[in-house]
Design a protein around this motif. Structure first.
Motif, PDB file in Angstrom:
ATOM      1  N   ILE A   1       0.175  -7.490   0.921  1.00 26.86           N
ATOM      2  CA  ILE A   1       1.361  -6.908   1.520  1.00 26.86           C
ATOM      3  C   ILE A   1       1.366  -5.405   1.285  1.00 26.86           C
ATOM      4  O   ILE A   1       1.638  -4.633   2.193  1.00 26.86           O
ATOM      5  N   ARG A   2       1.062  -5.001   0.063  1.00 25.45           N
ATOM      6  CA  ARG A   2       1.070  -3.574  -0.276  1.00 25.45           C
ATOM      7  C   ARG A   2       0.113  -2.771   0.592  1.00 25.45           C
ATOM      8  O   ARG A   2       0.426  -1.660   1.010  1.00 25.45           O
ATOM      9  N   GLN A   3      -1.055  -3.308   0.817  1.00 32.14           N
ATOM     10  CA  GLN A   3      -2.067  -2.567   1.578  1.00 32.14           C
ATOM     11  C   GLN A   3      -1.742  -2.486   3.068  1.00 32.14           C
ATOM     12  O   GLN A   3      -2.087  -1.509   3.720  1.00 32.14           O
ATOM     13  N   ASN A   4      -1.093  -3.501   3.602  1.00 29.40           N
ATOM     14  CA  ASN A   4      -0.844  -3.559   5.036  1.00 29.40           C
ATOM     15  C   ASN A   4       0.540  -3.097   5.449  1.00 29.40           C
ATOM     16  O   ASN A   4       0.764  -2.808   6.619  1.00 29.40           O
ATOM     17  N   LEU A   5       1.450  -3.042   4.506  1.00 27.46           N
ATOM     18  CA  LEU A   5       2.806  -2.580   4.770  1.00 27.46           C
ATOM     19  C   LEU A   5       3.169  -1.527   3.723  1.00 27.46           C
ATOM     20  O   LEU A   5       3.962  -1.769   2.822  1.00 27.46           O
ATOM     21  N   PRO A   6       2.587  -0.323   3.835  1.00 24.98           N
ATOM     22  CA  PRO A   6       2.848   0.711   2.829  1.00 24.98           C
ATOM     23  C   PRO A   6       4.346   1.029   2.738  1.00 24.98           C
ATOM     24  O   PRO A   6       5.062   0.989   3.721  1.00 24.98           O
ATOM     25  N   MET A   7       4.772   1.361   1.539  1.00 25.90           N
ATOM     26  CA  MET A   7       6.191   1.620   1.312  1.00 25.90           C
ATOM     27  C   MET A   7       6.600   2.982   1.865  1.00 25.90           C
ATOM     28  O   MET A   7       5.962   4.002   1.596  1.00 25.90           O
ATOM     29  N   ASN A   8       7.654   2.968   2.669  1.00 23.38           N
ATOM     30  CA  ASN A   8       8.255   4.184   3.195  1.00 23.38           C
ATOM     31  C   ASN A   8       9.698   3.843   3.545  1.00 23.38           C
ATOM     32  O   ASN A   8       9.988   3.394   4.651  1.00 23.38           O
ATOM     33  N   ILE A   9      10.588   4.029   2.590  1.00 26.19           N
ATOM     34  CA  ILE A   9      11.981   3.633   2.772  1.00 26.19           C
ATOM     35  C   ILE A   9      12.626   4.383   3.930  1.00 26.19           C
ATOM     36  O   ILE A   9      13.472   3.840   4.634  1.00 26.19           O
ATOM     37  N   ARG A  10      12.229   5.627   4.151  1.00 26.84           N
ATOM     38  CA  ARG A  10      12.865   6.450   5.186  1.00 26.84           C
ATOM     39  C   ARG A  10      12.479   6.047   6.598  1.00 26.84           C
ATOM     40  O   ARG A  10      13.173   6.372   7.544  1.00 26.84           O
ATOM     41  N   ALA A  11      11.372   5.358   6.763  1.00 22.55           N
ATOM     42  CA  ALA A  11      10.830   5.095   8.091  1.00 22.55           C
ATOM     43  C   ALA A  11      11.264   3.741   8.643  1.00 22.55           C
ATOM     44  O   ALA A  11      11.727   2.866   7.915  1.00 22.55           O
ATOM     45  N   SER A  12      11.073   3.606   9.923  1.00 23.18           N
ATOM     46  CA  SER A  12      11.261   2.329  10.599  1.00 23.18           C
ATOM     47  C   SER A  12      10.167   2.235  11.654  1.00 23.18           C
ATOM     48  O   SER A  12      10.115   3.051  12.579  1.00 23.18           O
ATOM     49  N   PHE A  13       9.296   1.284  11.475  1.00 22.03           N
ATOM     50  CA  PHE A  13       8.177   1.117  12.385  1.00 22.03           C
ATOM     51  C   PHE A  13       8.324  -0.185  13.149  1.00 22.03           C
ATOM     52  O   PHE A  13       8.811  -1.180  12.597  1.00 22.03           O
ATOM     53  N   PRO A  14       7.880  -0.191  14.392  1.00 21.06           N
ATOM     54  CA  PRO A  14       7.947  -1.449  15.136  1.00 21.06           C
ATOM     55  C   PRO A  14       7.058  -2.499  14.478  1.00 21.06           C
ATOM     56  O   PRO A  14       6.091  -2.162  13.794  1.00 21.06           O
ATOM     57  N   ARG A  15       7.417  -3.717  14.696  1.00 22.97           N
ATOM     58  CA  ARG A  15       6.627  -4.824  14.143  1.00 22.97           C
ATOM     59  C   ARG A  15       5.228  -4.748  14.713  1.00 22.97           C
ATOM     60  O   ARG A  15       5.029  -4.600  15.903  1.00 22.97           O
ATOM     61  N   ARG A  16       4.268  -4.826  13.833  1.00 24.97           N
ATOM     62  CA  ARG A  16       2.879  -4.809  14.266  1.00 24.97           C
ATOM     63  C   ARG A  16       2.228  -6.110  13.817  1.00 24.97           C
ATOM     64  O   ARG A  16       2.724  -6.763  12.895  1.00 24.97           O
ATOM     65  N   PRO A  17       1.152  -6.484  14.462  1.00 24.70           N
ATOM     66  CA  PRO A  17       0.501  -7.740  14.046  1.00 24.70           C
ATOM     67  C   PRO A  17       0.039  -7.647  12.593  1.00 24.70           C
ATOM     68  O   PRO A  17      -0.383  -6.594  12.126  1.00 24.70           O
ATOM     69  N   ASN A  18       0.152  -8.751  11.908  1.00 22.29           N
ATOM     70  CA  ASN A  18      -0.296  -8.793  10.522  1.00 22.29           C
ATOM     71  C   ASN A  18      -1.811  -8.786  10.453  1.00 22.29           C
ATOM     72  O   ASN A  18      -2.482  -9.412  11.268  1.00 22.29           O
ATOM     73  N   ALA A  19      -2.322  -8.083   9.460  1.00 19.61           N
ATOM     74  CA  ALA A  19      -3.744  -8.166   9.161  1.00 19.61           C
ATOM     75  C   ALA A  19      -4.019  -9.584   8.667  1.00 19.61           C
ATOM     76  O   ALA A  19      -3.108 -10.277   8.218  1.00 19.61           O
TER      77      ALA A  19
END
Length: 107
Positions: A1-19
């Motif tokens: 999870i950490r590698q594929n969903l890096p932490m960035n509380i300020r951001a909002s990214f569209p859902r992307r396919p999971n690795a």
């Protein structure tokens, strides 16, 4: 999870396919949360009822799920909402808006 969903509380990214493997990690995480909540949560909204070190440890994961708009079941969303509503967590999220340090590729 950490590698594929890096932490960035300020951001909002569209859902992307999971690795590969990420959905399995998420499913396992959600099962851990459900198990803790059902066994130890009592009437409280958090894993052990009241805010605990377990919730603090999972707080960064909760922010990742929000940042990447990960769709979750209502019970998981209720847990995430409870974590985010905790005063310390709310202060952390608010403080992130003024954080000057960034990692350009994660913005």
């Amino acid at each position: 999870i950490r590698q594929n969903l890096p932490m960035n509380i300020r951001a909002s990214f569209p859902r992307r396919p999971n690795a590969p493997g990420v959905q399995a990690e998420l499913d396992r995480l959600f099962q851990i949360w459900r198990d803790a909540k059902s066994r130890f949560g009592g009437d409280g909204p958090l894993l052990f009822g009241n805010f605990s070190i377990a919730d603090a440890a999972y707080a960064p994961v909760v922010t990742r799920l929000v940042t990447y708009n990960v769709k979750v079941e209502p019970d998981i969303q209720a847990y995430m909402d409870a974590v985010l509503a905790h005063p310390t967590m709310a202060a952390w999220v608010k403080a992130s808006a003024t954080e000057p340090w960034t990692i350009p590729e994660w913005e």
